[in-house]
Design a protein around this motif. Structure first.
Motif, PDB file in Angstrom:
ATOM      1  N   UNK A  15      -1.111   5.663   6.487  1.00 12.14           N
ATOM      2  CA  UNK A  15      -1.893   5.539   5.263  1.00 12.14           C
ATOM      3  C   UNK A  15      -1.409   6.735   4.480  1.00 12.14           C
ATOM      4  N   UNK A  16      -1.324   6.102   3.128  1.00 13.20           N
ATOM      5  CA  UNK A  16      -0.789   7.002   2.030  1.00 13.20           C
ATOM      6  C   UNK A  16      -1.733   6.865   0.967  1.00 13.20           C
ATOM      7  N   UNK A  17      -1.483   7.961   0.064  1.00 12.70           N
ATOM      8  CA  UNK A  17      -2.623   7.750  -1.160  1.00 12.70           C
ATOM      9  C   UNK A  17      -1.698   7.820  -2.336  1.00 12.70           C
ATOM     10  N   UNK A  18      -2.049   7.018  -3.403  1.00 16.72           N
ATOM     11  CA  UNK A  18      -1.307   6.738  -4.478  1.00 16.72           C
ATOM     12  C   UNK A  18      -2.066   7.063  -5.738  1.00 16.72           C
ATOM     13  N   UNK A  19      -1.836   8.028  -6.602  1.00 15.62           N
ATOM     14  CA  UNK A  19      -2.321   8.348  -7.800  1.00 15.62           C
ATOM     15  C   UNK A  19      -1.821   7.485  -9.024  1.00 15.62           C
ATOM     16  N   UNK A  20      -2.819   6.478  -9.346  1.00 23.36           N
ATOM     17  CA  UNK A  20      -2.601   5.369 -10.134  1.00 23.36           C
ATOM     18  C   UNK A  20      -1.968   5.815 -11.554  1.00 23.36           C
ATOM     19  N   UNK A  21      -2.361   6.921 -12.026  1.00 26.51           N
ATOM     20  CA  UNK A  21      -1.897   7.474 -13.427  1.00 26.51           C
ATOM     21  C   UNK A  21      -0.642   8.210 -13.266  1.00 26.51           C
ATOM     22  N   UNK A  22      -0.391   8.986 -12.417  1.00 27.92           N
ATOM     23  CA  UNK A  22       0.878   9.504 -12.383  1.00 27.92           C
ATOM     24  C   UNK A  22       2.020   8.923 -11.351  1.00 27.92           C
ATOM     25  N   UNK A  28       1.328 -11.284  -3.578  1.00 29.83           N
ATOM     26  CA  UNK A  28       0.864 -11.864  -2.120  1.00 29.83           C
ATOM     27  C   UNK A  28      -0.651 -11.269  -1.931  1.00 29.83           C
ATOM     28  N   UNK A  29      -1.186 -10.511  -3.181  1.00 33.25           N
ATOM     29  CA  UNK A  29      -2.577 -10.124  -2.585  1.00 33.25           C
ATOM     30  C   UNK A  29      -2.984  -9.879  -4.090  1.00 33.25           C
ATOM     31  N   UNK A  30      -4.458  -9.678  -4.089  1.00 34.84           N
ATOM     32  CA  UNK A  30      -5.125  -8.964  -5.537  1.00 34.84           C
ATOM     33  C   UNK A  30      -6.046  -8.195  -5.201  1.00 34.84           C
ATOM     34  N   UNK A  31      -6.135  -7.269  -6.065  1.00 31.54           N
ATOM     35  CA  UNK A  31      -7.066  -5.981  -5.938  1.00 31.54           C
ATOM     36  C   UNK A  31      -7.691  -5.715  -7.319  1.00 31.54           C
ATOM     37  N   UNK A  32      -8.957  -5.816  -7.646  1.00 32.11           N
ATOM     38  CA  UNK A  32      -9.157  -5.558  -9.083  1.00 32.11           C
ATOM     39  C   UNK A  32      -9.538  -4.080  -9.422  1.00 32.11           C
ATOM     40  N   UNK A  33      -9.032  -3.474 -10.539  1.00 33.94           N
ATOM     41  CA  UNK A  33      -9.265  -2.210 -10.704  1.00 33.94           C
ATOM     42  C   UNK A  33     -10.840  -1.986 -10.989  1.00 33.94           C
ATOM     43  N   UNK A  34     -11.271  -0.702 -11.081  1.00 31.07           N
ATOM     44  CA  UNK A  34     -12.782  -0.482 -11.169  1.00 31.07           C
ATOM     45  C   UNK A  34     -13.262  -0.933 -12.401  1.00 31.07           C
ATOM     46  N   UNK A  35     -12.520  -1.109 -13.734  1.00 28.37           N
ATOM     47  CA  UNK A  35     -12.807  -1.509 -14.854  1.00 28.37           C
ATOM     48  C   UNK A  35     -12.309  -2.832 -15.241  1.00 28.37           C
ATOM     49  N   UNK A  36     -12.000  -3.467 -14.008  1.00 28.25           N
ATOM     50  CA  UNK A  36     -11.433  -4.780 -14.381  1.00 28.25           C
ATOM     51  C   UNK A  36     -10.512  -5.279 -15.267  1.00 28.25           C
ATOM     52  N   UNK A  37      -9.793  -4.208 -15.665  1.00 24.34           N
ATOM     53  CA  UNK A  37      -8.788  -4.426 -16.777  1.00 24.34           C
ATOM     54  C   UNK A  37      -7.335  -4.699 -16.293  1.00 24.34           C
ATOM     55  N   UNK A  38      -7.110  -4.254 -14.791  1.00 23.95           N
ATOM     56  CA  UNK A  38      -6.025  -4.397 -14.013  1.00 23.95           C
ATOM     57  C   UNK A  38      -6.007  -4.873 -12.759  1.00 23.95           C
ATOM     58  N   UNK A  39      -5.211  -5.736 -12.309  1.00 30.01           N
ATOM     59  CA  UNK A  39      -5.013  -6.245 -10.950  1.00 30.01           C
ATOM     60  C   UNK A  39      -3.875  -5.494 -10.193  1.00 30.01           C
ATOM     61  N   UNK A  40      -4.134  -5.089  -9.192  1.00 28.19           N
ATOM     62  CA  UNK A  40      -3.203  -4.565  -8.279  1.00 28.19           C
ATOM     63  C   UNK A  40      -2.677  -5.332  -7.272  1.00 28.19           C
ATOM     64  N   UNK A  88      -8.755   6.151 -10.217  1.00 27.96           N
ATOM     65  CA  UNK A  88      -7.532   6.710 -10.377  1.00 27.96           C
ATOM     66  C   UNK A  88      -6.615   6.789  -8.848  1.00 27.96           C
ATOM     67  N   UNK A  89      -7.355   6.329  -7.767  1.00 26.43           N
ATOM     68  CA  UNK A  89      -6.780   6.456  -6.337  1.00 26.43           C
ATOM     69  C   UNK A  89      -6.510   5.227  -5.625  1.00 26.43           C
ATOM     70  N   UNK A  90      -5.409   5.049  -4.945  1.00 27.91           N
ATOM     71  CA  UNK A  90      -5.469   3.912  -3.996  1.00 27.91           C
ATOM     72  C   UNK A  90      -4.793   4.531  -2.787  1.00 27.91           C
ATOM     73  N   UNK A  91      -5.497   3.724  -1.680  1.00 31.15           N
ATOM     74  CA  UNK A  91      -5.109   4.171  -0.473  1.00 31.15           C
ATOM     75  C   UNK A  91      -4.339   2.873   0.219  1.00 31.15           C
ATOM     76  N   UNK A  92      -3.107   3.143   0.712  1.00 30.35           N
ATOM     77  CA  UNK A  92      -2.488   1.872   1.285  1.00 30.35           C
ATOM     78  C   UNK A  92      -1.538   2.367   2.459  1.00 30.35           C
ATOM     79  N   UNK A  93      -1.045   0.948   3.232  1.00 35.11           N
ATOM     80  CA  UNK A  93      -0.470   1.211   4.362  1.00 35.11           C
ATOM     81  C   UNK A  93       1.188   1.188   3.817  1.00 35.11           C
ATOM     82  N   UNK A  94       1.865   2.220   4.051  1.00 37.75           N
ATOM     83  CA  UNK A  94       3.491   2.450   3.921  1.00 37.75           C
ATOM     84  C   UNK A  94       4.173   2.675   5.258  1.00 37.75           C
ATOM     85  N   UNK A  95       5.415   1.761   5.185  1.00 37.67           N
ATOM     86  CA  UNK A  95       6.464   2.066   6.254  1.00 37.67           C
ATOM     87  C   UNK A  95       7.699   1.831   5.639  1.00 37.67           C
ATOM     88  N   UNK A  96       8.589   2.155   6.379  1.00 35.35           N
ATOM     89  CA  UNK A  96       9.999   1.891   6.307  1.00 35.35           C
ATOM     90  C   UNK A  96      10.892   1.811   7.450  1.00 35.35           C
TER      91      UNK A  96
END
Length: 549
Positions: free
Chosen positions: A255-262, A189-201, A240-248
């Motif tokens: 606002x949450x932070x995600x380490x894209x590697x780990x 439902x949405x697209x974000x390019x990685x900084x090296x343009x090798x990945x779409x989140x 290697x870091x993403x910010x996003x909104x998380x709820x349950x």
């Protein structure tokens, strides 16, 4: 982006608007569809995309003359039906812009086409159409960080608004377009390019949750980076870091932070901590059962305030709209927050019946021509599962509530079962025939059910028509409707309410003259909950833990 009159500049539009206010009559004359959409009648003003230079002189910023980037596109002969810019994205250099526009035709109400155009921000060259070989709805354009490629989401089935989204990538220099991850059975439902343009989140619905998924641009391989709740609004910071909104269900968005590697996450904000002090919020418990066609169907429930497993509690069944949507395990701010019913003393049950998204496209597609069939089987079997596996759920005190398609389903239930003590139908369709003729987007009923003047379509519409079973309605029902709802006009609730009252069956109509398909105003939302909670607790003989009125 600004709404302007045909072929006018921003300044000319302002002048024309002043003249419009001096007219001696208020008539608007329509020869072609679309005449109205959601909650507004079409006017001469339509969204257009402008670009203008911004200069600074002695600390004073000045805006230069604007250029209308979509002025060179083909125009519909009927200026009242023309509809233009839906969304846009600007390249990192600022030299290019990609925008979405519907083809200028007179049949927009039954075609879902949305095209992608590329244009230079200098306005010199004509916008270039890059989706000439697709005929579905495009969305979410985004440039790569180097500006060389454009990605977007593309539906490929004409006329189907709930088709699966495919990821398309266009290389600007070569004008080559490819689709990646085409074997994926879930819809991003949405697209974000990685900084090296090798990945779409992307944010993708999966099993009743909205997850962050990484898609390899070269191979199309996917990796789920989150596993629960509802994530959204992803923004990258660094490599290697993403910010996003998380709820349950028991946690409003933060606002949450995600380490894209780990894959490790960390909550950064707790915006509602003080306001939620002492507020009861139940977590969602998953369950699966065998539904229609022998398929596994997913549901979840929330336990009520003051829960004691030795007691019996009424059931509030929430039925989602769409029907090609899903109830997501995220925090909702609208009238359908499950915890509002749990806090009133109800076991709150949600079932993602056939037609729901996030369970594969075949499961979503299965609702076509079967509105009153598979969902009904799923709901009744789901209720049987809950009451046989959760001893505290009282099958003798059940209420069902739904909005939009959920309201339709409430009307369908009323004609097919007497197991519920009461119903709440919000903006629900009562008659599929009148519903077709009164709605604003014809592609929706035409794809799902058919056209009423053709034999096959008429038969399907009638098979799925709640009004056909009006003589079997017997359950007390609260109807809620907004005057400005053009998706499902108020005559649908009026018709069902009239029928019940004429037959001396308890029914109530709550009418909002200033609301549309949703309840948008805070005061109206409070009144909505007051009427709804009072209705279901009264008919289920429930003593809520607080005064409702």
């Amino acid at each position: 982006m600004a709404s302007v009159y045909p072929n006018s500049t921003l300044e000319e539009c302002a002048a024309l608007k002043r003249v419009e206010g001096t007219k001696s009559d208020s008539a608007q004359v329509y020869d072609n569809l679309w005449a109205r959409h959601w909650n507004e009648w079409m006017t001469l003003e339509k969204p257009n995309l402008f670009v203008a230079p911004l200069n600074i002189s002695k600390t004073v910023w000045k805006v230069g003359p604007e250029v209308n980037l979509n002025a060179a596109l083909p125009r519909c002969p009927d200026v009242l039906t023309r509809w233009h810019i839906d969304d846009y994205a600007i390249s990192p250099s600022g030299g290019s812009v990609a925008f979405l526009a519907r083809p200028p035709t007179q049949n927009m109400t039954w075609l879902t086409n949305v095209n992608v155009y590329l244009a230079s921000t200098d306005g010199v060259s004509k916008p270039h159409l890059i989706t000439q070989h697709t005929h579905g709805q495009a969305s979410a354009p985004v440039f790569s960080t180097d500006g060389r490629r454009l990605a977007w989401l593309q539906m490929e089935t004409p006329g189907y608004e709930s088709d699966i989204n495919r990821i398309y990538i266009h290389t600007i220099a070569t004008r080559e377009t490819i689709s990646i991850a085409h074997d994926w059975d879930l819809s991003p439902h949405s697209l974000v390019w990685s900084k090296d343009d090798k990945t779409l989140y992307t944010i993708t619905g999966s099993r009743g949750r909205n997850l962050i998924v990484a898609v390899d641009v070269e191979t199309g391989q996917r990796k789920e980076l989150t596993s629960s709740g509802a994530s959204g609004s992803v923004r990258l910071i660094g490599n290697q870091t993403a910010l996003y909104i998380y709820s349950n269900q028991d946690q409003p968005g933060d606002i949450h932070m995600l380490d894209l590697a780990s894959g490790k996450t960390k909550q950064l904000t707790d915006a509602n901590k003080e306001k939620l002090n002492g507020v009861y919020l139940s977590s969602a418990e998953d369950f699966w059962f065998n539904g229609a066609k022998g398929d596994k169907v997913h549901g979840w429930l929330l336990r009520p305030y003051g829960f004691d497993r030795r007691k019996k509690y009424p059931i509030a069944l929430l039925i989602h709209g769409g029907p090609q949507q899903a109830s997501i395990q995220g925090f909702m701010n609208s009238q359908w927050n499950p915890n509002m019913y749990a806090s009133a003393g109800c076991v709150t049950v949600v079932i993602n019946f056939h037609g729901s998204s996030t369970y594969g496209q075949n499961f979503t597609n299965s609702i076509r021509h079967r509105w009153g069939d598979y969902p009904y089987v799923d709901i009744m079997r789901g209720i049987d599962y809950v009451t046989s596996h959760f001893s505290f759920a009282d099958k003798t005190r059940m209420a069902a509530l739904g909005g939009s398609f959920g309201g339709y389903m409430v009307n369908w239930l009323n004609g097919h079962t007497d197991e519920f003590k009461c119903f709440v139908s919000h903006d629900g369709k009562f008659n599929t025939i009148s519903g077709y003729y009164g709605t604003d987007e014809l592609w929706f009923p035409e794809w799902d059910l058919g056209t009423p003047w053709q034999g096959a379509g008429r038969a399907i519409l009638e098979v799925n028509n709640p009004e056909r079973f009006a003589s079997s309605f017997k359950t007390p029902t609260l109807f809620v409707h907004g005057e400005k709802d053009f998706r499902i006009p108020i005559t649908e609730s009026l018709g069902a309410w009239t029928m019940l009252r004429r037959r001396n069956i308890p029914a109530r109509l709550v009418y909002f003259p200033d609301e549309d398909h949703w309840i948008n105003k805070m005061g109206n939302s409070i009144r909505w909950y007051t009427e709804v909670l009072d209705w279901i607790t009264t008919w289920t003989h429930t003593a809520p833990p607080y005064h409702i009125r």
